[in-house]
Enzyme design. Sequence first.
Site, short mmCIF file in Angstrom:
data_model
loop_
_atom_site.label_atom_id
_atom_site.label_comp_id
_atom_site.label_asym_id
_atom_site.label_seq_id
_atom_site.Cartn_x
_atom_site.Cartn_y
_atom_site.Cartn_z
N LYS A 184 -37.61 -2.68 116.65
CA LYS A 184 -38.20 -2.09 115.45
C LYS A 184 -37.50 -2.61 114.19
O LYS A 184 -36.29 -2.74 114.14
CB LYS A 184 -38.10 -0.57 115.52
CG LYS A 184 -38.90 0.04 116.67
CD LYS A 184 -38.78 1.56 116.69
CE LYS A 184 -39.59 2.14 117.85
NZ LYS A 184 -39.47 3.63 117.91
N GLU A 206 -16.67 -5.92 127.65
CA GLU A 206 -17.76 -5.05 128.09
C GLU A 206 -17.26 -3.61 128.10
O GLU A 206 -16.12 -3.36 128.48
CB GLU A 206 -18.24 -5.46 129.49
CG GLU A 206 -19.34 -4.60 130.07
CD GLU A 206 -20.58 -4.57 129.20
OE1 GLU A 206 -20.89 -3.47 128.69
OE2 GLU A 206 -21.21 -5.63 129.02
N ASP A 212 -29.12 -6.74 122.89
CA ASP A 212 -30.22 -5.84 122.57
C ASP A 212 -30.95 -6.37 121.34
O ASP A 212 -30.34 -6.55 120.29
CB ASP A 212 -29.67 -4.45 122.30
CG ASP A 212 -30.74 -3.37 122.28
OD1 ASP A 212 -31.85 -3.65 121.78
OD2 ASP A 212 -30.48 -2.26 122.77
N GLU A 253 -16.90 -14.19 126.12
CA GLU A 253 -18.25 -13.66 126.29
C GLU A 253 -18.32 -12.22 125.79
O GLU A 253 -17.55 -11.36 126.20
CB GLU A 253 -18.70 -13.70 127.75
CG GLU A 253 -20.14 -13.18 127.88
CD GLU A 253 -20.77 -13.36 129.25
OE1 GLU A 253 -21.99 -13.11 129.35
OE2 GLU A 253 -20.06 -13.72 130.21
N ASP A 300 -34.49 -13.14 125.82
CA ASP A 300 -35.82 -13.22 126.42
C ASP A 300 -36.86 -12.57 125.51
O ASP A 300 -37.96 -12.24 125.94
CB ASP A 300 -35.84 -12.56 127.81
CG ASP A 300 -35.44 -11.09 127.78
OD1 ASP A 300 -35.08 -10.59 126.69
OD2 ASP A 300 -35.47 -10.45 128.84
N ASP A 358 -14.76 -2.57 121.81
CA ASP A 358 -15.69 -3.23 120.91
C ASP A 358 -15.33 -4.71 120.76
O ASP A 358 -14.23 -5.06 120.34
CB ASP A 358 -15.63 -2.52 119.55
CG ASP A 358 -16.63 -3.06 118.54
OD1 ASP A 358 -17.36 -4.02 118.87
OD2 ASP A 358 -16.69 -2.50 117.43
N THR A 404 -29.67 -14.99 134.97
CA THR A 404 -29.30 -13.58 135.00
C THR A 404 -30.46 -12.73 135.49
O THR A 404 -31.61 -13.16 135.54
CB THR A 404 -28.90 -13.09 133.60
OG1 THR A 404 -30.07 -13.05 132.77
CG2 THR A 404 -27.87 -14.02 132.98
N LYS A 405 -30.14 -11.47 135.80
CA LYS A 405 -31.19 -10.55 136.21
C LYS A 405 -32.17 -10.32 135.07
O LYS A 405 -33.36 -10.08 135.30
CB LYS A 405 -30.61 -9.22 136.68
CG LYS A 405 -29.98 -8.37 135.60
CD LYS A 405 -29.56 -7.01 136.15
CE LYS A 405 -29.01 -6.11 135.05
NZ LYS A 405 -28.65 -4.77 135.55
N PHE A 406 -31.69 -10.41 133.83
CA PHE A 406 -32.58 -10.25 132.68
C PHE A 406 -33.58 -11.40 132.60
O PHE A 406 -34.74 -11.21 132.28
CB PHE A 406 -31.75 -10.18 131.39
CG PHE A 406 -30.77 -9.03 131.39
CD1 PHE A 406 -31.20 -7.74 131.20
CD2 PHE A 406 -29.43 -9.25 131.61
CE1 PHE A 406 -30.31 -6.67 131.20
CE2 PHE A 406 -28.52 -8.21 131.62
CZ PHE A 406 -28.97 -6.91 131.41
#
Length: 239
Positions: free
Chosen positions: A148, A94, A144, A69, A180, A121, A217-219
């Site tokens: 833009k 992470e 992310d 992951e 999302d 990374d 998930t919280k997202f």
Amino acid sequence: MSEAHDPSAPAEDTSHHRAIKSFVMRAGRMTEGQQRGLDMGLPLFGLELGDGLRDFDQVFGRSAPRTFEIGFGMGHSLLEMAAAAPEQDFIGVEVHRPGVGALLNGLMTQKLSNVRVYTCDALEVLRDCVADASLDRLLLFFPDPWHKARHHKRRIVQPAFAELVRQKLKVGGVLHMATDWEPYAEYMLEVMNVAPGYRNQAADSGCVPRPAERPTTKFERRGERLGHGVWDLKFARID
């Protein structure tokens, strides 16, 4: 997935062009439990980029289905998946230290041993530490989206990323992504539907229904509160 990510495809690092990392470092307050996780959990479950190519059968002491992951955020989903599938092994990457500490503290609290963690990374880990054709799944949840247009080059889902992941997946292994942000889902589909060596697991070459194995998930909950949908994409390596 951590919101810290500043993703891009792998790029050469020259005197004229600095490679973009797959993340952006961000500060965060550390709770007592998170600090305990770092202090006590990293020696147990942490792996180092500098150790290079790893034999994960040796690392875990067994041969088992293996999931990688990228960006596990605060670790809630990874912890839930590992607890629900003790017969499988998980490698999480992470850089957000409170999130790393939270996951490690959870592993110790729940007495789980089927997770290993890198704190660097993710693209470097894939390139340098993971053998080709060794992963059953690679997860990329809520990266992310870089809304833009001028920032789209920073998105982790790029043709070079797709090829790197394909090399590391077993034939039949699956890249599972979720977002999302619908425009990012559309962008992912544009990249992946033409990426060599993959088959979209959606019958209509679009998104798949929400897979039961992906924890909420919280997202996702945040997106639901805002009236957003969540889009899951699954691509299997075919050669």
